[in-house]
Design an enzyme around this catalytic site. Structure first.
Site, PDB file in Angstrom:
ATOM      1  N   THR A  70     -30.343  67.630  30.009  1.00 21.66           N
ATOM      2  CA  THR A  70     -29.071  66.996  30.099  1.00 21.66           C
ATOM      3  C   THR A  70     -29.269  65.769  29.052  1.00 21.66           C
ATOM      4  O   THR A  70     -28.440  65.865  27.960  1.00 21.66           O
ATOM      5  CB  THR A  70     -28.956  66.282  31.411  1.00 21.66           C
ATOM      6  N   ASN A 150     -27.278  80.111  33.427  1.00 18.50           N
ATOM      7  CA  ASN A 150     -28.034  79.610  34.627  1.00 18.50           C
ATOM      8  C   ASN A 150     -27.422  80.292  35.829  1.00 18.50           C
ATOM      9  O   ASN A 150     -28.171  80.449  36.835  1.00 18.50           O
ATOM     10  CB  ASN A 150     -27.948  77.855  34.984  1.00 18.50           C
ATOM     11  N   GLN A 178     -33.279  77.587  30.910  1.00 20.21           N
ATOM     12  CA  GLN A 178     -33.383  78.768  31.670  1.00 20.21           C
ATOM     13  C   GLN A 178     -34.178  79.585  31.101  1.00 20.21           C
ATOM     14  O   GLN A 178     -34.713  80.537  31.825  1.00 20.21           O
ATOM     15  CB  GLN A 178     -32.227  79.496  32.153  1.00 20.21           C
ATOM     16  N   SER A 198     -36.469  71.890  29.821  1.00 20.29           N
ATOM     17  CA  SER A 198     -36.636  70.844  30.912  1.00 20.29           C
ATOM     18  C   SER A 198     -37.724  71.555  31.784  1.00 20.29           C
ATOM     19  O   SER A 198     -38.040  72.709  32.016  1.00 20.29           O
ATOM     20  CB  SER A 198     -35.313  70.862  31.919  1.00 20.29           C
ATOM     21  N   ALA A 199     -38.684  70.523  32.161  1.00 16.32           N
ATOM     22  CA  ALA A 199     -40.093  70.868  32.815  1.00 16.32           C
ATOM     23  C   ALA A 199     -40.068  71.498  34.173  1.00 16.32           C
ATOM     24  O   ALA A 199     -40.641  72.329  34.780  1.00 16.32           O
ATOM     25  CB  ALA A 199     -40.935  69.516  32.821  1.00 16.32           C
ATOM     26  N   HIS A 200     -38.721  70.942  34.787  1.00 15.81           N
ATOM     27  CA  HIS A 200     -38.636  71.372  36.261  1.00 15.81           C
ATOM     28  C   HIS A 200     -38.277  72.851  36.569  1.00 15.81           C
ATOM     29  O   HIS A 200     -38.431  73.226  37.759  1.00 15.81           O
ATOM     30  CB  HIS A 200     -37.854  70.284  37.202  1.00 15.81           C
ATOM     31  N   CYS A 323     -25.644  72.440  40.349  1.00 16.79           N
ATOM     32  CA  CYS A 323     -25.016  71.306  40.193  1.00 16.79           C
ATOM     33  C   CYS A 323     -23.645  71.269  40.829  1.00 16.79           C
ATOM     34  O   CYS A 323     -23.050  70.127  40.829  1.00 16.79           O
ATOM     35  CB  CYS A 323     -25.023  71.129  38.818  1.00 16.79           C
TER      36      CYS A 323
HETATM   37  N1  PMP Z   1     -28.785  73.319  31.130  1.00 14.98           N
HETATM   38  C1  PMP Z   1     -29.118  74.163  31.912  1.00 14.98           C
HETATM   39  C2  PMP Z   1     -28.761  75.636  31.391  1.00 14.98           C
HETATM   40  C3  PMP Z   1     -29.718  74.067  33.238  1.00 14.98           C
HETATM   41  O1  PMP Z   1     -29.859  75.094  34.039  1.00 14.98           O
HETATM   42  C4  PMP Z   1     -29.884  72.793  33.713  1.00 14.98           C
HETATM   43  C5  PMP Z   1     -30.567  72.515  34.981  1.00 14.98           C
HETATM   44  N2  PMP Z   1     -29.722  72.668  36.189  1.00 14.98           N
HETATM   45  C6  PMP Z   1     -29.739  71.793  32.680  1.00 14.98           C
HETATM   46  C7  PMP Z   1     -29.357  72.133  31.343  1.00 14.98           C
HETATM   47  C8  PMP Z   1     -29.907  70.228  33.294  1.00 14.98           C
HETATM   48  O2  PMP Z   1     -31.281  70.077  33.107  1.00 14.98           O
HETATM   49  P1  PMP Z   1     -32.278  68.569  33.703  1.00 14.98           P
HETATM   50  O3  PMP Z   1     -32.114  68.796  35.094  1.00 14.98           O
HETATM   51  O4  PMP Z   1     -33.471  68.448  33.084  1.00 14.98           O
HETATM   52  O5  PMP Z   1     -31.083  67.509  33.083  1.00 14.98           O
END
Ligand code: PMP
Length: 405
Positions: A70, A150, A178, A198-200, A323
């Site tokens: 984000t 996503n 993704q 993103s790492a998670h 989300c």
């Molecule tokens: N972009 C995409 C395509 C995502 O799938 C996500 C996570 N749902 C994000 C951004 C946001 O990532 P983060 O949780 O690391 O802020």
């Protein structure tokens, strides 16, 4: 419980937890401090940067650690608009199916007077390149299109978009959140100028990610401070960054096998759902997709009660973006693909992980039949009795029921 919500987040790997604990115990000092403990933290950071950069195919100097995708997305877009305003490049072009955080940023910028153009997608959810081309111009600062969606897993044609963006002198940003761990990713050869990760999503920790910034590109910082070569202020999240590096190393070891196994299991899940239930619509099946993602609609069934029944049957999935899972708003992704508002409230996303097994998929198929079969019957569909199938008896033509182009 069968967890098939890996596009929302993934379980931290043991190696990740180990390195994070180690960093917390041994490298907790401030990497900017000149004393020995500070230098130990600094060297952990340098080592982690090299490992993450190797996995993503970029130079260490091109990688800025952030708090996640984000923040990376905000940094790329707001930074590009600032950097390029003096050239008369003030417009943002993005796809109609970006992540909600990025869509919200575009809406806010638009309200502040930034010209914003949105690239439509086709029925399969892939950006329309002819429409993208028509939106290019010398006033465009940045084009932002995600690497993979996503909700549907549909892959976007980044190389073609890079050619279009560069053809008019704009930068290309890709939200590749993704893609990590689910596709081969090489920043150097991607043609992309700015890339968010993103790492998670890769069995790493939450709250850490990166923005890759192509060498030579001057991007103003969103957060002031001297860290990260003055590109992102704030004391570095050393445990998170160590965990991110461990996640990259772990993913690199088995990536090819993981991709092949997830694709085979996803294809099997798709074929089995189509074989055992009526009225299953598959989204994005006719274009390249992430190997782990299956987005479907069960006839007219709204996703909320379906998710509840699936959870009681032991299957943890999401309706489109996690989300927005709490809300009942139609998915902007499915709407952009031409679905009606009712249909766009019916998407169910199964997203597999590298540890998903064939037994998990068998149990999922049975669980979905148990949960959704009676609901479809109540809605007037003829639901056949459930017959478990082995791979050998799968009908090869089953995927032909996928949503038509
Ligand atoms: N972009 C995409 C395509 C995502 O799938 C996500 C996570 N749902 C994000 C951004 C946001 O990532 P983060 O949780 O690391 O802020």
């Amino acid at each position: 419980m069968i967890y098939l919500d890996h596009n929302a987040t993934t379980e931290p790997a043991l190696e990740v937890i180990g390195e994070m604990v180690d960093a917390l115990e041994r490298a907790w000092a401030n990497p900017s401090s000149m004393h020995a403990p500070g230098q130990a933290a600094r060297s952990l950071l340098a080592d982690a940067r090299a490992r993450v950069a190797r996995f993503l195919g970029c130079a260490g100097a091109e990688l800025v650690f952030t708090s996640g995708a984000t923040e990376s997305n905000h940094m790329a877009i707001e930074g590009a608009l600032k950097a390029r305003a003096a050239e008369g490049r003030t417009r943002l072009v993005l796809s109609a199916v970006e992540h909600p955080g990025l869509m919200a940023l575009a809406t806010r910028l638009e309200a502040q007077g930034v010209p914003v153009s949105r690239i439509p997608v086709d029925r399969q959810g892939r950006v329309d390149l002819a429409a993208a081309q028509a939106l290019m111009g010398t006033d465009v600062a940045i084009v932002s299109v995600m690497g993979a969606n996503n909700e549907t897993g549909v892959l976007m044609p980044l190389a073609e978009l890079a050619a279009l963006a560069h053809g008019c002198g704009a930068w290309l940003h890709a939200d590749a959140t993704q893609l990590v761990g689910k596709a081969r990713l090489n920043f150097a050869s991607s043609g992309v100028d700015l890339l968010s990760v993103s790492a998670h999503k890769l069995h790493g920790p939450k709250g850490v990610g990166a923005l890759l910034i192509r060498k030579g590109l001057a991007l103003p910082a969103l957060l002031g401070g001297r860290q990260e070569r003055q590109r992102r202020g704030g004391t570095e999240n050393t445990p998170g960054i160590a965990g991110f590096a461990a996640a990259c190393d772990r993913a690199a070891q088995t990536l090819d096998d993981d991709l092949a196994r997830m694709a085979a299991l996803r294809d099997r899940l798709q074929a089995e759902l189509l074989r055992t239930l009526p009225a299953v619509q598959v989204y994005g099946a006719q274009v390249p997709r992430l190997p782990n993602t299956l987005c479907v609609r069960f006839g007219p069934l709204h996703s909320d009660p379906v998710l509840g029944k699936l959870e009681r049957a032991g299957v943890m999935v999401s309706s489109g973006a996690a989300c927005t899972a709490a809300g009942t708003a139609p998915s902007h992704v499915l709407l952009a693909m031409g679905e009606t508002p009712e249909q766009a409230q019916s998407g169910i996303r199964f997203s597999l992980g590298r540890d998903t097994t064939a037994a998990d998929i068998e149990a999922t198929v049975a669980g979905v039949h148990r949960a959704v079969g009676p609901m479809l019957a109540d809605a007037g569909f003829t639901v056949p009795a459930f017959t478990p199938s082995s791979v050998a008896t799968l009908q090869p033509g089953a995927a032909a029921h996928a949503l038509a182009a």
